[in-house]
Scaffold this motif. Structure first.
Motif, short mmCIF file in Angstrom:
data_model
loop_
_atom_site.label_atom_id
_atom_site.label_comp_id
_atom_site.label_asym_id
_atom_site.label_seq_id
_atom_site.Cartn_x
_atom_site.Cartn_y
_atom_site.Cartn_z
N TRP A 143 76.17 35.80 -62.94
CA TRP A 143 75.48 36.35 -63.93
C TRP A 143 76.06 35.71 -65.49
O TRP A 143 74.95 35.70 -66.45
CB TRP A 143 75.90 37.98 -64.10
CG TRP A 143 75.12 38.85 -63.31
CD1 TRP A 143 74.78 38.67 -61.78
CD2 TRP A 143 74.08 39.71 -63.86
NE1 TRP A 143 73.67 39.63 -61.46
CE2 TRP A 143 73.36 40.42 -62.58
CE3 TRP A 143 73.86 40.50 -64.98
CZ2 TRP A 143 72.49 41.32 -62.80
CZ3 TRP A 143 73.07 41.57 -65.07
CH2 TRP A 143 72.46 41.99 -63.86
N ASN A 146 73.70 32.95 -65.57
CA ASN A 146 72.15 33.40 -65.88
C ASN A 146 72.19 33.46 -67.15
O ASN A 146 70.95 33.21 -67.74
CB ASN A 146 72.00 34.69 -65.11
CG ASN A 146 70.50 34.89 -64.72
OD1 ASN A 146 69.79 34.02 -64.48
ND2 ASN A 146 70.31 36.02 -64.90
N LEU A 147 72.99 34.15 -67.90
CA LEU A 147 73.03 34.66 -69.15
C LEU A 147 73.17 33.58 -70.12
O LEU A 147 72.44 33.31 -71.35
CB LEU A 147 73.78 35.79 -69.54
CG LEU A 147 73.37 37.26 -69.07
CD1 LEU A 147 74.43 38.19 -69.13
CD2 LEU A 147 72.10 37.81 -69.53
N ALA A 152 64.82 33.07 -70.58
CA ALA A 152 64.62 34.43 -70.58
C ALA A 152 63.81 34.53 -69.22
O ALA A 152 63.80 35.51 -68.35
CB ALA A 152 63.86 35.33 -71.62
N ARG A 155 66.06 33.98 -66.14
CA ARG A 155 67.03 35.12 -66.15
C ARG A 155 66.38 36.32 -65.20
O ARG A 155 67.07 36.58 -64.22
CB ARG A 155 67.34 35.44 -67.48
CG ARG A 155 68.24 34.64 -68.13
CD ARG A 155 68.70 35.36 -69.34
NE ARG A 155 69.04 34.28 -70.40
CZ ARG A 155 69.35 34.67 -71.89
NH1 ARG A 155 69.25 35.62 -72.29
NH2 ARG A 155 69.84 33.26 -72.68
N LEU A 156 65.27 36.76 -65.58
CA LEU A 156 64.72 37.94 -64.88
C LEU A 156 64.48 37.40 -63.51
O LEU A 156 64.65 38.16 -62.56
CB LEU A 156 63.44 38.45 -65.63
CG LEU A 156 62.85 39.70 -64.78
CD1 LEU A 156 63.91 40.74 -64.74
CD2 LEU A 156 61.52 40.30 -65.98
N HIS A 158 65.66 35.24 -61.58
CA HIS A 158 66.91 35.28 -60.92
C HIS A 158 67.37 36.71 -60.28
O HIS A 158 67.81 36.85 -59.29
CB HIS A 158 68.01 34.57 -61.62
CG HIS A 158 69.15 33.99 -60.86
ND1 HIS A 158 70.12 34.63 -60.54
CD2 HIS A 158 69.28 32.56 -60.38
CE1 HIS A 158 71.19 33.88 -59.92
NE2 HIS A 158 70.53 32.73 -59.51
N ILE A 159 67.39 37.34 -61.45
CA ILE A 159 67.91 38.81 -61.14
C ILE A 159 67.11 39.55 -60.11
O ILE A 159 67.76 40.28 -59.01
CB ILE A 159 67.81 39.79 -62.36
CG1 ILE A 159 69.01 39.37 -63.31
CG2 ILE A 159 68.00 41.22 -62.04
CD1 ILE A 159 68.99 40.07 -64.86
N VAL A 187 65.85 46.15 -68.38
CA VAL A 187 65.56 44.85 -68.10
C VAL A 187 66.00 44.00 -69.30
O VAL A 187 66.67 42.92 -69.18
CB VAL A 187 63.81 44.56 -67.76
CG1 VAL A 187 63.79 43.17 -67.62
CG2 VAL A 187 63.62 45.28 -66.62
N CYS A 191 68.81 41.08 -69.17
CA CYS A 191 68.73 39.83 -69.48
C CYS A 191 69.15 39.08 -70.87
O CYS A 191 69.10 38.22 -71.01
CB CYS A 191 67.41 39.49 -69.55
SG CYS A 191 66.64 39.67 -67.75
N ALA A 198 61.24 41.50 -73.16
CA ALA A 198 61.37 41.50 -71.93
C ALA A 198 60.00 42.11 -71.43
O ALA A 198 59.50 41.60 -70.16
CB ALA A 198 62.32 42.84 -71.55
#
Length: 278
Positions: A143, A146-147, A152, A155-156, A158-159, A187, A191, A198
């Motif tokens: 994470w 990711n951040l 963006a 990131r989403l 990947h989550i 969300v 992210c 988002a």
């Protein structure tokens, strides 16, 4: 294993890597678990406080978060059924983050004293719980990457990929579809982006025909493309990889052109349950 018993998820979790002996399985079965129902957005473990118990997710979702930029929060992880969310509290005096429910949840609590006693009695169980702690640490590290290093959109994506694999491991997303009661703000806070941003990212995922995202239910239409856009590699989860046949089933209704499209520049920027009120 008794399917549906409070301890069944914990046993399943611990035995994914190594089979436990009959004696160790009984030690887990005999743990004094206290069950409780919690509503949405209820703090289970609070930042800066101490706790005398560990939390097992039986049904629903939890998330950890820390305050940032005044009134803002940063979500640092999601927890799915089968996760023990706060194992470090066995030995750390204070909690360094907050854990809350994401939608309603059914939880089981085990006293630290009882769990420590079991770990002192069995080196195999001590190793299993230590492994669980290391696996959670690996998720936290991913994470951070990711951040810090993904845009963006990635990131989403990947989550979503991570949640899919974690839910598949407990039999909750076999068809690449799952329900999760997160809001657009959840969300955004996961992210590290604004609520407006988002919304744009979610719309872009839909536009690229990677996912169907309706009423908090998400279905992945093109797993391979989503993995590629996210730069996702599930090695850090230490789960069995998703089979090719399952991956193919998530792409059967997607045009071939969709699988090859690139990301546009705009996208890159049990019984005994206690009913508990917060």
């Amino acid at each position: 294993m008794d399917i549906g018993r409070p301890y069944s998820r914990l046993l399943f979790r611990l035995e994914r890597r190594n089979r436990l002996s009959a004696v160790d399985r009984q030690r887990i079965i005999d743990l004094p678990l206290q069950l409780a129902n919690y509503p949405a957005e209820c703090e289970i473990v609070s930042y800066g406080y101490s706790t005398s118990r560990c939390t097992l997710v039986l049904d629903g979702f939890l998330y950890s978060h820390k305050p940032a930029a005044g009134s803002r929060r940063q979500i640092t992880s999601f927890f799915v059924p089968g996760d023990v969310v706060d194992l470090p509290t066995l030995y750390l005096p204070k909690v360094d983050h907050t854990v809350a429910t994401l939608g309603s949840a059914v939880l089981a609590f085990v006293p630290h004293a009882a769990l420590k006693s079991v770990l002192d009695e069995s080196s195999a169980l001590a190793q299993s719980f230590w492994r669980e702690t290391l696996m959670q640490a690996a998720i936290f590290q991913e994470w951070v990457v990711n951040l810090g290093r993904r845009d963006a959109f990635a990131r989403l994506a990947h989550i979503v990929c991570e949640l899919t694999v974690r839910l598949q491991s407990v039999g909750l997303a076999r068809d690449f579809s799952f329900s999760m009661p997160w809001t657009q703000m959840d969300v955004a806070d996961a992210c590290g982006i604004s609520n407006v941003h988002a919304n744009r990212v979610i719309q872009e995922l839909r536009h690229l025909e990677l996912v169907e995202w309706n009423s908090r239910r998400l279905k992945i239409r093109n797993w391979s493309a989503l993995v590629r856009f996210a730069g996702f590699n599930d090695d850090y989860l230490h789960y069995d990889a998703i089979t090719r046949n399952d991956a193919a089933s998530a792409e059967q209704d997607v045009p071939e052109s969709s699988a090859r499209m690139s990301i546009p520049s705009t996208a890159r920027g049990a019984s005994g349950v206690i009913k508990t009120d917060c």
